[in-house]
Design an enzyme around this catalytic site. Sequence first.
Site, PDB file in Angstrom:
ATOM      1  CG  MET A  92     121.224  73.681  20.411  1.00  0.00           C
ATOM      2  SD  MET A  92     120.702  72.404  21.521  1.00  0.00           S
ATOM      3  CE  MET A  92     120.681  73.255  23.235  1.00  0.00           C
ATOM      4  CG  ASN A 109     115.824  65.381  19.235  1.00  0.00           C
ATOM      5  OD1 ASN A 109     116.775  65.785  18.677  1.00  0.00           O
ATOM      6  ND2 ASN A 109     115.273  65.223  20.526  1.00  0.00           N
ATOM      7  CG  HIS A 111     116.734  64.113  25.384  1.00  0.00           C
ATOM      8  ND1 HIS A 111     117.070  65.658  25.283  1.00  0.00           N
ATOM      9  CD2 HIS A 111     116.596  63.781  26.672  1.00  0.00           C
ATOM     10  CE1 HIS A 111     116.730  65.967  26.490  1.00  0.00           C
ATOM     11  NE2 HIS A 111     116.678  64.871  27.229  1.00  0.00           N
TER      12      HIS A 111
HETATM   13  C1  GRF Z   1     124.050  65.593  21.990  1.00  0.00           C
HETATM   14  O1  GRF Z   1     124.184  65.332  23.285  1.00  0.00           O
HETATM   15  C2  GRF Z   1     122.705  65.454  21.524  1.00  0.00           C
HETATM   16  O2  GRF Z   1     122.021  64.425  22.389  1.00  0.00           O
HETATM   17  C3  GRF Z   1     121.796  66.731  22.101  1.00  0.00           C
HETATM   18  O3  GRF Z   1     122.913  67.395  21.858  1.00  0.00           O
HETATM   19  C4  GRF Z   1     123.992  67.063  21.690  1.00  0.00           C
HETATM   20  C5  GRF Z   1     124.730  67.356  20.594  1.00  0.00           C
HETATM   21  O4  GRF Z   1     125.980  66.885  20.251  1.00  0.00           O
HETATM   22  N1  GRF Z   1     120.454  66.713  21.276  1.00  0.00           N
HETATM   23  P1  GRF Z   1     126.696  67.059  19.012  1.00  0.00           P
HETATM   24  O5  GRF Z   1     126.906  68.330  18.227  1.00  0.00           O
HETATM   25  O6  GRF Z   1     126.038  65.745  17.896  1.00  0.00           O
HETATM   26  O7  GRF Z   1     128.186  66.818  19.278  1.00  0.00           O
END
Ligand code: GRF
Length: 226
Positions: A92, A109, A111
């Site tokens: 993030m 990445n 998304h």
């Molecule tokens: C996922 O929905 C991903 O697409 C987004 O952040 C979320 C991460 O979830 N970028 P996790 O930590 O992999 O469970």
Amino acid sequence: MTKRRVGVLISGRGSNLAALIDACRQPDYPAEIVLVLSNRADAGGLGRAAEAGIATAVVPHREHPDRESFEAAVHSRLVAAGCELVCLAGFMRLLTPWFVSRWRDRLVNIHPALLPAFPGLDIHRRTLEAGVTIAGCTVHFVREGVDDGPIILQAAVPVLPDDDEESLSARILAAEHRAYPRALALVASGSIRIDGNRVRTAGSTSPEGLLMCPDEALGLRPAGAL
Ligand code: GRF
């Protein structure tokens, strides 16, 4: 078989990380995770990595005076671990052009939307509010723009009439867990090349870029190999 060395950057629960760890356990999978790095010490994914015997690192962004020094620290940890590819999995922090250019075409990445629709945050609410009937996820190479870059693979899921954010995000997440390992395999095996903003699958005319999940819901057969 030589496996490509992968670093995974996370900030949270790490369910996509877990899907990648599972995939990497397959003997013929072309990648191995050599480092899981988080900007948050409380990221649940760090525990998943440790359980799997993978080296972990925490680089707290708050302990760095600016984005550049934070990224320099992340970069040097990745280099020290011998990473060849980097996967963002719920990381993030926005990345600067400096970091993106260091890892150009080696930085991927995931998304939770069918990009270029719905970049940014708060995806599931915005998806529902927009009234679209098909949602999904995208695995893409990272470029300087937010959630921008050549698309490696997308997975589509239906938006059902009774969906709320929780049910939609769960359906998309299940698709993410199928899509990310498949996309990383394509990148790590060297079977794709980047042509401008498009990703080409070498030696294949099959629609590798399309996964329909769950196929049962729409009565469709999956186009991909998963
Ligand atoms: C996922 O929905 C991903 O697409 C987004 O952040 C979320 C991460 O979830 N970028 P996790 O930590 O992999 O469970």
